[in-house]
Enzyme design. Structure first.
Site, PDB file in Angstrom:
ATOM      1  N   GLU A 158      37.355  -0.283   6.707  1.00 22.87           N
ATOM      2  CA  GLU A 158      37.016  -0.136   8.127  1.00 22.87           C
ATOM      3  C   GLU A 158      35.734  -0.870   8.522  1.00 22.87           C
ATOM      4  O   GLU A 158      35.696  -1.534   9.554  1.00 22.87           O
ATOM      5  CB  GLU A 158      36.895   1.347   8.489  1.00 22.87           C
ATOM      6  CG  GLU A 158      38.217   2.097   8.485  1.00 22.87           C
ATOM      7  CD  GLU A 158      39.144   1.692   9.629  1.00 22.87           C
ATOM      8  OE1 GLU A 158      38.682   1.043  10.590  1.00 22.87           O
ATOM      9  OE2 GLU A 158      40.336   2.029   9.549  1.00 22.87           O
ATOM     10  N   HIS A 204      43.526  -5.129  10.789  1.00 26.60           N
ATOM     11  CA  HIS A 204      43.776  -4.864   9.372  1.00 26.60           C
ATOM     12  C   HIS A 204      44.618  -5.929   8.655  1.00 26.60           C
ATOM     13  O   HIS A 204      44.274  -6.365   7.555  1.00 26.60           O
ATOM     14  CB  HIS A 204      44.527  -3.527   9.220  1.00 26.60           C
ATOM     15  CG  HIS A 204      43.676  -2.309   9.319  1.00 26.60           C
ATOM     16  ND1 HIS A 204      42.910  -1.840   8.265  1.00 26.60           N
ATOM     17  CD2 HIS A 204      43.492  -1.429  10.339  1.00 26.60           C
ATOM     18  CE1 HIS A 204      42.287  -0.733   8.631  1.00 26.60           C
ATOM     19  NE2 HIS A 204      42.616  -0.464   9.884  1.00 26.60           N
ATOM     20  N   HIS A 257      44.296  -2.813  16.894  1.00 26.25           N
ATOM     21  CA  HIS A 257      43.444  -2.439  15.764  1.00 26.25           C
ATOM     22  C   HIS A 257      44.197  -2.585  14.443  1.00 26.25           C
ATOM     23  O   HIS A 257      43.667  -3.137  13.469  1.00 26.25           O
ATOM     24  CB  HIS A 257      42.955  -0.999  15.922  1.00 26.25           C
ATOM     25  CG  HIS A 257      42.173  -0.500  14.744  1.00 26.25           C
ATOM     26  ND1 HIS A 257      40.828  -0.745  14.582  1.00 26.25           N
ATOM     27  CD2 HIS A 257      42.561   0.210  13.654  1.00 26.25           C
ATOM     28  CE1 HIS A 257      40.413  -0.208  13.444  1.00 26.25           C
ATOM     29  NE2 HIS A 257      41.441   0.381  12.862  1.00 26.25           N
ATOM     30  N   SER A 300      37.970  -5.694  15.069  1.00 23.19           N
ATOM     31  CA  SER A 300      38.647  -5.390  16.334  1.00 23.19           C
ATOM     32  C   SER A 300      37.707  -4.961  17.451  1.00 23.19           C
ATOM     33  O   SER A 300      38.149  -4.828  18.593  1.00 23.19           O
ATOM     34  CB  SER A 300      39.716  -4.313  16.113  1.00 23.19           C
ATOM     35  OG  SER A 300      39.128  -3.090  15.695  1.00 23.19           O
TER      36      SER A 300
END
Length: 250
Positions: free
Chosen positions: A173, A132, A127, A192
Site C-alpha cells: 500500500e 495495484h 485504486h 493512486s
C-alpha cells in the site's frame, strides 16, 4: 531466481466472485477514468518506480477507458500467472489471503464518481487496477505477494495477523524504493493518490531503510498522511522479509 509455487484452489472466496459487466460502463464513467489517469500519470512518470511504469504498459492499461479485466488478464497471466479477479466488494481476511495465495487479486469493478476524484474511502477499480495491478507483472513482486497470502492464510493468532498487516501496509500500500539515488513510489496508496504521493515527494514522511522488525511493529493511521515510510533497495528485500516474518510468527 525465485521459484513460483502452484496456486491453491479457491474455497472460502468463491462466493465473492463476480463477472465484470464491461458493457454497463457509461461514457461518463470512462471519462472519469480518463481524468483520473491524466491527473496521475505526469507525476508518476517522474516519481514511480521503473517496474510500475513497465507493468502499466505490459498489461495494456489505457488512458481513455476503464480496463476490461479479461483483456488485462490475457496480458498479465503469461508474465506471472497473476489474475485481476472481479469481486463483489470488501472481502473478509480469510478470503482475501486465499485469493492472494492463488495468484488472484481481488478487484472491485465499480468506479468512483466525479465528485470523489481525489479520494474514496473504499477501493474502486481505479485504486485496484491502476494502483495495484501493474506491479503484479513484475516476477519478484508477484512471488512476494503470493507468498504473503500463503503465510497469512496459515496464521491464526490475531496479533500475528496484525503485524503482517503492517508489512502489507508499508509495502503493497505505501511502499517506496530507492532507485538511482532517488525515492520512487510503488505502493498503491501512493500510486493512486495525488495528495499522498505529493506529500512523499515533498519530504513529508521520515524515510527509513527497510527493516522487517521495525515494519512489523510500526503503528500507522489510515486517516492521516503517513509519518514514517520504509524504503527497500530491491523487491527481493520484501520477498525475503515475508520469509523472515514467516519464521518468526505462527
Amino acid at each position: 531466481m525465485l521459484t513460483e509455487t502452484t496456486p491453491a484452489p479457491l474455497n472460502v472466496s468463491k462466493k465473492f466472485l463476480i463477472q465484470q459487466d464491461y458493457a454497463a460502463y457509461t461514457p461518463e464513467q470512462h471519462a472519469t477514468w480518463a481524468e483520473l489517469v491524466r491527473r496521475r500519470l505526469p507525476q508518476l512518470q517522474e516519481h514511480a518506480c521503473a517496474e510500475y511504469l513497465d507493468g502499466f504498459h505490459q498489461i495494456g492499461l489505457r488512458e481513455d477507458s476503464i480496463p476490461d479485466l479479461a483483456d488485462t488478464n490475457r496480458r498479465l497471466g503469461p508474465r506471472t500467472r497473476w489474475n485481476a479477479t472481479p469481486v463483489s466488494g470488501f472481502l473478509p481476511a480469510d478470503a482475501f489471503f486465499e485469493m492472494l495465495a492463488a495468484r488472484q487479486f481481488p478487484t472491485t469493478t465499480w468506479l468512483r464518481s466525479r465528485d470523489s476524484l481525489e479520494y474514496t474511502p473504499e477501493p474502486d477499480i481505479f485504486h485496484d487496477v491502476f494502483g495495484h495491478v501493474p506491479m503484479h507483472a513484475h516476477p519478484v513482486f508477484a512471488d512476494f505477494l503470493q507468498h504473503y497470502g500463503q503465510v497469512c492464510a496459515r496464521l491464526t493468532d490475531k496479533n500475528d495477523l496484525e503485524r503482517m498487516g503492517r508489512l502489507f501496509w508499508f509495502t503493497v500500500e505505501f511502499g517506496v524504493i530507492r532507485q538511482n539515488g532517488q525515492i520512487k513510489v510503488y505502493g498503491s496508496g501512493l500510486i493512486s493518490s495525488h495528495g499522498e504521493c505529493t506529500y512523499v515527494i515533498n519530504g513529508g514522511p521520515e524515510i527509513r531503510p527497510f527493516n522487517v522488525d521495525q515494519v512489523l511493529d510500526q503503528q500507522f493511521s489510515t486517516s492521516e498522511m503517513q509519518k514514517v515510510l520504509y524504503a527497500v533497495e530491491s523487491f527481493d528485500e520484501i520477498y525475503e522479509a515475508t520469509q523472515e516474518a514467516e519464521r518468526r510468527l505462527g
